[in-house]
Design an enzyme around this catalytic site. Structure first.
Site, short mmCIF file in Angstrom:
data_model
loop_
_atom_site.label_atom_id
_atom_site.label_comp_id
_atom_site.label_asym_id
_atom_site.label_seq_id
_atom_site.Cartn_x
_atom_site.Cartn_y
_atom_site.Cartn_z
N ARG B 202 0.84 -1.21 0.00
CA ARG B 202 0.00 0.00 0.00
C ARG B 202 0.86 1.24 0.00
NH1 ARG B 202 -5.07 -1.66 3.99
NH2 ARG B 202 -5.30 -3.75 3.11
N ARG B 217 1.93 1.53 10.43
CA ARG B 217 1.53 1.84 9.06
C ARG B 217 2.75 1.66 8.16
NH1 ARG B 217 -3.09 3.94 7.61
NH2 ARG B 217 -3.46 4.76 9.70
N GLU B 289 -6.66 -0.42 14.88
CA GLU B 289 -7.40 -1.39 14.06
C GLU B 289 -6.54 -2.59 13.71
OE1 GLU B 289 -9.10 0.23 10.43
OE2 GLU B 289 -9.00 -1.76 9.53
N SER B 292 -10.82 -6.02 9.77
CA SER B 292 -12.01 -5.43 9.18
C SER B 292 -12.77 -6.54 8.48
CB SER B 292 -11.57 -4.37 8.18
OG SER B 292 -12.64 -3.62 7.75
N ARG B 343 0.39 -5.41 12.63
CA ARG B 343 -0.43 -4.90 13.71
C ARG B 343 -0.50 -5.91 14.84
NH1 ARG B 343 -4.26 -0.62 11.52
NH2 ARG B 343 -2.73 0.58 10.33
#
Lengths: 523, 380
Positions: B202, B217, B289, B292, B343
């Site tokens: 990403r 991130r 987070e 999801s 994460r």
């Protein structure tokens, strides 16, 4: 003469790394009378992948390559500046030019040694001249500090100005010479180990053979057919989603990949290697420093749009980059890494039968070993690396041959290279499953990886400025511990049973939850 | 004009025919342009929203479930970056030189931790009947678009390959979604439940600020993703199944987390309903987070062209003619993060740190790490 002739008068948008020889620039520049230049008119059109604008342009026109030529810049009158400099030992090349020339010939390299030597001599001469002029300029500056008559001062000011201008021009030429020398010299391949057979790939010799081809007693299937029957891969869906030579692994093949990686990492860690995962996007300069050509013809390298980043074709690249531009302590050596990464290769220019199924793909998982060590130890680490590989393959029950690769088949960075080819009964031949190279200081001179030897004798009484040992370049080695798709080909084809099931070799079972057999699914 | 006609009548008809033909050609061109423009505009319309989804921005998201409590440390808590440095687990500096910011090397036990997380997660989800996959990480940009992402928009999250229509995937949802592109499945094939392991890439363009330190991130990471294709009437229950699987995984690792029912302003365009899990990250001092789970109804399948043919509803009909095959319907698709490795590493390091600087390895992962129970500081 000059650029127009060189390119045949056509307007070609250059590609970033096309080096326009400084020769034409020299002829167009005023030449200080103290400097004698040999004629540059015979500029050798060197086919060095970094500087081959015609071929790059042709490739840009052909639609087959996945990756086309990079963004263009307009042709201008300058030598393309190398983004980075390799610490090449020009003096050594000059002093050993016969050996270097023979080596270039034996490796079928298109490096232009003559040009390198020419440029080196010229660079030295210009450098000497620059120093001389600087000396004169300083002398003039000193004279101007004293008390002078107006006319004398005027003369000196004039002289100073002329010297300054002449110096500026010469310094510019020196930079251009240095840059061109760098670009040409980077093409010179590594020297070759004396025991390496001279010749093309047929001259490679077998160092070791282990196991024998299995006697099946029933018709042997290839991995594609086994994969289809056991629902282990999907090439068709991948062709739609991504293109040819991509694939999904499914079911037990996923477990097999995880088991191969986990087991290999675990075995190599036992030998004292530090495990790593690495970035798979790296700056293209790092790719070049490792000896690869991200923007050459038929490049194996995928580039990212709008960025100087590329996808790695092997973890050798990001691992080589870890200690870039560093000075290590001798006590830190050897540094032994085992790295797991995904690898991406365009496989441009690879066509033919040896591309079916998993044998040649654009993306695959690989566990790679990388060693940085003192020069005197690299040969023994090369032996250690190939032994680790052979032990891994024997533990999996593979039948293989280890080759000492011939001079014409070494990559530019490798001083010596051992390739292992394993028997792939479905393919009906041996296929390469690993490669172990000793690169000596070829990569470290480009990556700038040095070490400082420890003090050799008991603590000297006087520790002054000059008593710190000068730095040396480390040697680097890299070796494939596990290239997953090729291993999957080997395991499926060699361990198939008549009923279509596949036995899982002992060492991997614990890593597959104890699974011993891959059986056909009831559909 | 096929019949017998007088010359003048024929002439008139030929004239009429020509006019009609020209008029038609123009109109047909207009129709194509209209259809294309309609398509482009309509593609921007987001999925409908589940009636229970709270309306509003991210502050309106509601907590569906909370598990565990924040650990009471009794000593100053370090963040994962500091722990990683002291335990020699990552290298961000070398990666910044080699690749750029937000890249990293994992080292030593962190490598074992990544492998353990992936292996354990795959194994657990396979037990629930999911088919394991590894996927291509380079895909055609059209597939990215069909899944509802914008490869070439402003601040795109997607890396594109030079001189090619290929992109790097940001999630395995994309190549898995593409497996059954333009296919008509049999109803008996459904549901199709996949668990895919891939690297994800990403650009994180537009993401700035404090929540970008360290592993939180990054541009490249490993992820295990669940993907389901099912009949429309079943997607809500599979959504519940997916979030339950996630919550069981996170509870098994001893994490303290909250599951959010994401508000209407915070759903991606493809999602009808989205549950995000945020885990307590003591080093960060807040919840972050970690997963999801989205129910996309037929948003993706209408773009990917994934249909199924319902089985015959009643006992074998006497007359099987052309018209008695049931018309195809679009499947529903769902996707859910089983494990986003960096994460998870942040969570595990920060939550399981000890006062002496070591980190306990949660029970379920130990077997996948050769029995290792503790990550201890190395003697330098």
């Amino acid at each position: 003469m000059g650029l127009q002739c060189y390119f045949g008068g056509t307007t070609i948008q250059t590609l970033k790394l096309a080096a326009i020889p400084a020769s034409s620039r020299f002829i167009l520049n005023p030449i200080p009378k103290t400097l004698v230049l040999n004629s540059f008119s015979r500029h050798n059109y060197v086919y060095c992948p970094l500087r081959n604008p015609f071929k790059l342009l042709l490739r840009a026109l052909s639609a087959t390559a996945v990756q086309t030529a990079p963004a263009t810049e307009s042709l201008d009158n300058k030598v393309v500046k190398p983004q980075w400099k390799a610490a090449i030992d020009f003096k050594w090349i000059r002093d050993n030019k016969d050996a270097v020339a023979l080596n270039i010939k034996n490796r079928n390299s298109n490096a232009n040694l003559e040009l390198v030597l020419e440029l080196y001599e010229k660079m030295l001469a210009v450098q000497k001249e620059v120093e001389r002029l600087r000396g004169e300029r300083n002398a003039v500056a000193n004279k101007m500090k004293g008390k002078l008559e107006i006319s004398e001062r005027q003369k000196l000011i004039e002289e100073g100005k002329n010297l300054k201008e002449g110096l500026a021009t010469l310094e510019e030429d020196l930079v251009k010479l240095t840059d061109e020398l760098q670009l040409e010299a980077q093409c010179i391949p590594n020297m070759t180990h004396p025991n390496v057979p001279i010749g093309g790939e047929d001259s490679s010799t077998v160092r070791k053979m282990a196991g024998t081809p299995r006697d099946f007693g029933f018709p042997v299937k290839d991995h594609l057919q086994l994969g289809k029957e056991l629902d282990l891969f999907d090439f068709d869906a991948a062709a739609e989603v991504s293109g040819s030579k991509f694939y999904y692994l499914k079911n037990e093949a996923v477990l097999l990949e995880m088991a191969l990686v986990n087991w290999t990492l675990s075995e190599v860690m036992k030998k004292g290697f530090t495990p790593l995962t690495t970035p798979e996007l790296v700056r293209s300069s790092v790719v070049e420093k490792c000896g690869f050509q991200p923007r050459g013809d038929n490049t194996q390298v995928y580039s990212i749009e709008g960025s100087d980043q590329c996808l790695i074709g092997t973890a050798e690249i990001p691992v080589g980059g870890i200690h870039m531009d560093a000075i290590l302590a001798e006590t830190q050596l050897p540094l032994k890494y085992v790295a797991f990464s995904h690898c991406f290769r365009t496989e441009a220019g690879a066509a033919g039968a040896a591309t079916r199924g998993l044998y040649r793909v654009h993306q695959f998982s690989k566990v790679e070993m990388f060693v940085l060590c003192r020069p005197e130890e690299s040969e023994s680490y090369h032996e250690e690396l190939i032994k680790i590989e052979e032990d891994l393959f024997s533990a999996l029950g593979l039948h293989y041959k280890t080759f000492d690769m011939a001079s014409g088949d070494l990559g530019a960075p490798a001083y010596r290279k051992f390739d292992v080819e394993a028997w792939m009964p479905g393919l009906g031949r041996y296929g390469e499953i690993s490669s172990a190279s000793n690169c000596l200081d070829y990569q470290s001179r480009r990556l700038g990886i040095r070490y400082r030897p420890s003090e050799p004798t008991p603590a000297p009484l006087k520790k002054g400025k000059g008593s710190v040992a000068p730095t040396k370049f480390v040697h680097t080695l890299n070796a494939t511990a596990c290239a997953v798709p090729r291993m999957i080909v080997c395991l499926l084809e060699n361990y198939q049973q008549e009923d279509g099931s596949v036995i899982i070799p002992g060492p991997l079972r614990a890593f597959m939850g104890g699974l011993e057999l891959i059986t056909p699914k009831s559909t | 004009m096929k019949g017998k006609l007088e010359i003048s009548e024929r002439q008139k008809l030929i004239e009429e025919g020509k006019n009609l033909k020209e008029g038609l050609a123009t109109l047909e061109e207009d129709l194509v342009k209209l259809t294309d423009e309609l398509q482009l505009e309509a593609q921007c319309i987001p999925n409908m929203t589940h009636p229970n989804v709270p309306i509003g921005g991210e502050d309106s998201s509601t907590v569906r479930k909370m598990a565990g409590t924040p650990r009471d440390f009794g000593f100053p808590v370090k963040d994962h970056l500091q722990l990683g440095k002291e335990l020699d687990l990552f290298d961000f500096d070398a990666a910044a030189e080699v690749s750029g910011s937000k890249f990293y090397y994992l080292k030593n036990e962190a490598v074992l931790l990544e492998m353990a997380l992936v292996n354990w997660t795959l194994s657990e989800v396979m037990k629930k009947g999911f088919t394991p996959l590894t996927t291509p990480e380079l895909v055609r940009s059209s597939v990215v678009e069909k899944c509802g992402f914008q490869p070439r928009g402003d601040n795109t999250q997607v890396y594109s390959i030079e001189g090619s229509d290929q992109c790097l995937i940001g999630t395995a949802e994309i190549p898995v979604g593409g497996i059954h592109m333009d296919a008509i499945l049999a109803e008996t094939q459904l549901p199709l439940k996949y668990v895919a392991f891939s690297h994800c890439f990403r650009t994180e363009a537009g993401a700035a600020g404090a929540a970008t330190r360290g592993l939180y991130r990054v541009h490249q990471f490993s992820k295990v993703e669940m993907f389901v294709l099912c009949r429309p009437e079943e997607s809500e229950s599979y959504h519940e199944e997916l979030i339950k699987i996630e919550e069981d995984l996170f509870s098994a690792l001893g994490l303290h987390y909250k599951t959010f029912d994401m508000a209407s302003g915070d759903l991606g365009a493809p999602a009808y309903r989205k549950f995000d899990v945020e885990a307590w990250m003591p080093g960060l001092g807040r919840y972050g987070e970690i997963s999801s789970a989205s129910n996309c109804l037929d948003y993706q399948s209408r773009r990917l062209g994934i249909r199924y043919r319902p089985s015959e509803p009643t006992p074998a009909p006497l007359k099987k003619g052309k018209g008695s095959v049931a018309p195809t319907k679009f499947v529903h698709t769902l996707n859910a993060t089983a494990c986003a490795v960096p994460r998870m590493i942040v969570c595990l390091l920060e939550n399981y740190q000890q006062e002496d600087g070591s980190v306990i390895i949660p029970g379920p992962l130990r077997a996948f790490m050769g029995g290792l129970e503790l990550i201890t500081p190395k003697s330098t």
